[in-house]
Design a protein around this motif. Structure first.
Motif, mmCIF file in Angstrom:
data_model
loop_
_atom_site.group_PDB
_atom_site.id
_atom_site.type_symbol
_atom_site.label_atom_id
_atom_site.label_comp_id
_atom_site.label_asym_id
_atom_site.label_seq_id
_atom_site.Cartn_x
_atom_site.Cartn_y
_atom_site.Cartn_z
ATOM 1 N N LYS A 108 7.220 24.625 65.346
ATOM 2 C CA LYS A 108 6.748 25.755 64.553
ATOM 3 C C LYS A 108 7.187 25.567 63.105
ATOM 4 O O LYS A 108 8.347 25.268 62.833
ATOM 5 N N VAL A 109 6.228 25.727 62.187
ATOM 6 C CA VAL A 109 6.512 25.601 60.759
ATOM 7 C C VAL A 109 6.165 26.931 60.088
ATOM 8 O O VAL A 109 5.040 27.427 60.224
ATOM 9 N N THR A 110 7.125 27.502 59.386
ATOM 10 C CA THR A 110 6.924 28.785 58.718
ATOM 11 C C THR A 110 7.078 28.616 57.214
ATOM 12 O O THR A 110 8.032 27.999 56.740
ATOM 13 N N VAL A 119 4.368 33.133 56.628
ATOM 14 C CA VAL A 119 3.119 32.764 57.296
ATOM 15 C C VAL A 119 3.343 31.482 58.088
ATOM 16 O O VAL A 119 3.915 30.513 57.571
ATOM 17 N N GLU A 120 2.900 31.478 59.348
ATOM 18 C CA GLU A 120 3.011 30.260 60.145
ATOM 19 C C GLU A 120 1.982 29.243 59.665
ATOM 20 O O GLU A 120 0.832 29.578 59.389
ATOM 21 N N ALA A 121 2.401 27.979 59.556
ATOM 22 C CA ALA A 121 1.546 26.930 59.001
ATOM 23 C C ALA A 121 1.050 25.990 60.095
ATOM 24 O O ALA A 121 1.703 25.784 61.114
ATOM 25 N N LYS A 122 -0.105 25.420 59.840
ATOM 26 C CA LYS A 122 -0.677 24.380 60.699
ATOM 27 C C LYS A 122 -0.451 23.035 60.033
ATOM 28 O O LYS A 122 -0.671 22.877 58.830
ATOM 29 N N VAL A 123 0.000 22.044 60.810
ATOM 30 C CA VAL A 123 0.208 20.705 60.273
ATOM 31 C C VAL A 123 -1.136 19.976 60.267
ATOM 32 O O VAL A 123 -1.713 19.705 61.315
ATOM 33 N N ILE A 124 -1.622 19.652 59.079
ATOM 34 C CA ILE A 124 -2.899 18.944 58.945
ATOM 35 C C ILE A 124 -2.712 17.454 59.202
ATOM 36 O O ILE A 124 -3.524 16.807 59.865
ATOM 37 N N GLY A 125 -1.633 16.889 58.701
ATOM 38 C CA GLY A 125 -1.349 15.471 58.916
ATOM 39 C C GLY A 125 -0.058 15.073 58.240
ATOM 40 O O GLY A 125 0.421 15.751 57.326
ATOM 41 N N THR A 126 0.503 13.976 58.698
ATOM 42 C CA THR A 126 1.752 13.473 58.129
ATOM 43 C C THR A 126 1.647 11.969 57.914
ATOM 44 O O THR A 126 0.871 11.282 58.581
ATOM 45 N N ASP A 127 2.430 11.463 56.991
ATOM 46 C CA ASP A 127 2.511 10.033 56.728
ATOM 47 C C ASP A 127 3.979 9.651 56.554
ATOM 48 O O ASP A 127 4.525 9.750 55.451
ATOM 49 N N PRO A 128 4.642 9.239 57.634
ATOM 50 C CA PRO A 128 6.069 8.914 57.541
ATOM 51 C C PRO A 128 6.377 7.797 56.541
ATOM 52 O O PRO A 128 7.466 7.774 55.964
ATOM 53 N N LEU A 134 1.125 17.259 54.904
ATOM 54 C CA LEU A 134 0.181 18.258 54.409
ATOM 55 C C LEU A 134 0.055 19.352 55.456
ATOM 56 O O LEU A 134 -0.260 19.082 56.614
ATOM 57 N N ILE A 135 0.355 20.590 55.062
ATOM 58 C CA ILE A 135 0.251 21.725 55.968
ATOM 59 C C ILE A 135 -0.659 22.782 55.334
ATOM 60 O O ILE A 135 -0.948 22.719 54.142
ATOM 61 N N LYS A 136 -1.114 23.731 56.154
ATOM 62 C CA LYS A 136 -2.030 24.751 55.643
ATOM 63 C C LYS A 136 -1.665 26.112 56.218
ATOM 64 O O LYS A 136 -1.331 26.230 57.403
ATOM 65 N N ILE A 137 -1.738 27.115 55.366
ATOM 66 C CA ILE A 137 -1.508 28.487 55.799
ATOM 67 C C ILE A 137 -2.795 29.289 55.626
ATOM 68 O O ILE A 137 -3.637 28.977 54.785
ATOM 69 N N ALA A 138 -2.945 30.327 56.450
ATOM 70 C CA ALA A 138 -4.136 31.175 56.398
ATOM 71 C C ALA A 138 -3.940 32.221 55.306
ATOM 72 O O ALA A 138 -3.426 33.316 55.554
ATOM 73 N N ALA A 139 -4.307 31.864 54.089
ATOM 74 C CA ALA A 139 -4.186 32.776 52.947
ATOM 75 C C ALA A 139 -5.169 32.329 51.876
ATOM 76 O O ALA A 139 -5.608 31.174 51.851
ATOM 77 N N THR A 140 -5.535 33.243 51.003
ATOM 78 C CA THR A 140 -6.482 32.936 49.925
ATOM 79 C C THR A 140 -5.932 33.418 48.589
ATOM 80 O O THR A 140 -4.940 34.162 48.541
#
Length: 464
Positions: A108-110, A119-128, A134-140
């Motif tokens: 879980k990422v907040t 806001v809880e975030a969704k992980v779009i992708g990572t590059d170790p 890159l994460i995204k939150i539901a906001a405008t």
């Protein structure tokens, strides 16, 4: 006091006043940047439940306990781990940039915004490899940062960091650019910006601003013998990060260029031996068979002096350039061979381990990012000192399977199961041949002693 002494005192006071005024005028005021940029900076908390290694019934340790002591090994109870860091908003529709190590393995990422919303975030992708997430939150209608150009930074220029060191939200620290294009042993693909800006745990993933209030870097690492700030901090150039962001947005993963050579620095003695005017370039020490380098005609002993028309001064600049090159494209390669400058053409191919990972089914192969390790090949002098033929040196241990197995910085991994490991490529190849979810013995050289650790190979998470 004589008239002459009065005159000298008066002149000294004037000179001191002028100097003080000039010094104050030369010092920048960052208050306007902090006011404008702080709403775009976020605090990030990541929560993960550790996955303790389960000892299989046929395991030697389990069998030893059962036969000789009448005991059964008890599985460890899962623990909840929480990590904190910083990030910044790069688009008004909720995309946030941070470090991979801030959210690595998180369930879980907040994201906490400047107005105290969480806001809880969704992980779009990572590059170790570049330590970018890159994460995204539901906001405008979010306030996004202004992206600057790191190539225009000059050593000695003032820069500012905003983040949450030790949980102290929206702390601002300032300093100067100490060096550019700094190569670190554990990061082959990032030309770091070195600064003396005070960076501490919790600053990771936060923005580094120039004097115009533009983001030029992502604060990522510090050099420290104490665990705290010691005057050396490193930021990922934001142009490197934005290239990664583009691929993560489009494909959810990063394709990186591959040449297929081992390189070393060109010293003054080597420059003299090869007939070079100065010690510059990347000396090819070996070429992998059936690699793009082999197909282009590169040979051991060649010195690469240019890539795509741009000079290669330090050997570390070559992997950085290759890693950022477009896969499938053909580039010019300037080399020095037999005391003459030559030009070759090379077709860049995808990094083999990334190609393998992309072609495998999720959940069937181990996730290397979950090991939490940063490794590098041993140098010849280190092999001689340690009296071993080869291995990979552990240079950093983060939360993950490696830490849970007991690996420490300075350990040298020499074998996985029954497979010897001589370098990083062999380590990756050996791990990928194993099944996800299993526990394997890991042979390690530590301070002159050999020991065996149990490493659990976590599966890839389909949600990522």
């Amino acid at each position: 006091m004589s008239l002459r002494q009065h005159g000298l005192t008066w002149l000294s006071a004037i000179a001191f006043g002028l100097f003080s005024g000039l010094a104050q005028a030369a010092l920048p005021a960052f208050d306007a940047i902090v006011d404008a940029a702080s709403p775009s900076v976020v605090n990030i908390s990541a929560t993960a439940k550790s996955r303790p290694a389960q000892i299989a019934s046929g395991d030697d340790i389990q069998e030893l306990l059962r036969r000789f002591y009448g005991l059964e090994a008890q599985p460890q109870q899962p623990r909840t781990r929480q990590s904190f860091g910083s990030g910044f908003i790069i688009s008004s529709d909720g995309y946030v940039l941070t470090n991979n190590h801030v959210i690595d393995q998180a369930d879980k990422v907040t994201v906490r915004l400047s107005d105290r919303r969480e806001v809880e975030a969704k992980v779009i992708g990572t590059d170790p490899r570049t330590d970018i997430a890159l994460i995204k939150i539901a906001a405008t209608d979010l306030p996004a940062v202004k992206i600057g150009d790191p190539s225009k930074l000059r050593v000695g220029e003032w820069v500012l960091a905003i983040g949450s060191p030790f949980g102290f939200d929206y702390s601002a620290t300032a300093g100067i650019v100490s060096a550019k294009s700094r190569a670190l042993p554990s990061e082959a693909y990032v030309p770091f910006i070195q600064t003396d800006v005070a960076i501490n745990p919790g600053n990771s993933g936060g923005p580094l601003f120039n004097a115009a209030g533009e983001v030029v870097g992502i604060n990522s690492q510090i050099y420290s013998r104490s665990g705290g700030f010691m005057g050396l901090s490193f930021a990922i150039p934001v142009d490197v990060a934005m290239e990664v962001v583009g691929q993560l947005r489009d494909k959810g993963k990063v394709s990186r260029g591959y040449l297929g050579v081992a390189i070393q620095e060109v010293t003054k003695d080597l420059a003299d031996a090869y007939g070079l005017a100065k010690p510059a370039g990347a000396l090819i020490s070996s070429v992998e068979p059936e690699s793009p380098a082999a197909r282009a005609g590169l040979k051991a002993g060649d010195v690469v002096t240019e890539f795509d028309g741009k000079p290669i001064t330090l050997s570390a600049e070559l992997p950085q350039a290759i890693g950022r090159a477009k896969v499938g494209s053909v580039y010019s390669l300037g080399i020095f061979r037999d005391r003459k400058a030559q030009q070759l053409k090379v077709a860049i191919e995808p990094l083999p381990e990334e190609e393998t990972a992309a072609g495998g089914a999720k959940g069937t192969t181990p996730d290397l990012s979950r090991l939490g390790l940063r490794l590098r090949d041993l140098q010849e002098a280190e092999k001689t000192q340690l009296k071993i033929a080869g291995g990979v040196l552990v240079v950093q241990v983060a939360d993950g399977s490696g830490a849970e197995a007991g690996l420490a910085v300075g350990d040298v991994i020499t074998q996985i199961g029954s497979t010897p490991v001589n370098n990083g490529r062999e380590f990756v190849a050996a791990v990928r041949k194993l099944s996800a979810g299993q526990t394997v013995p890991l042979t390690v050289a530590r301070r002159g002693n050999s020991l065996i650790l149990a490493l659990r190979l976590e599966p890839q998470d389909s949600a990522r």
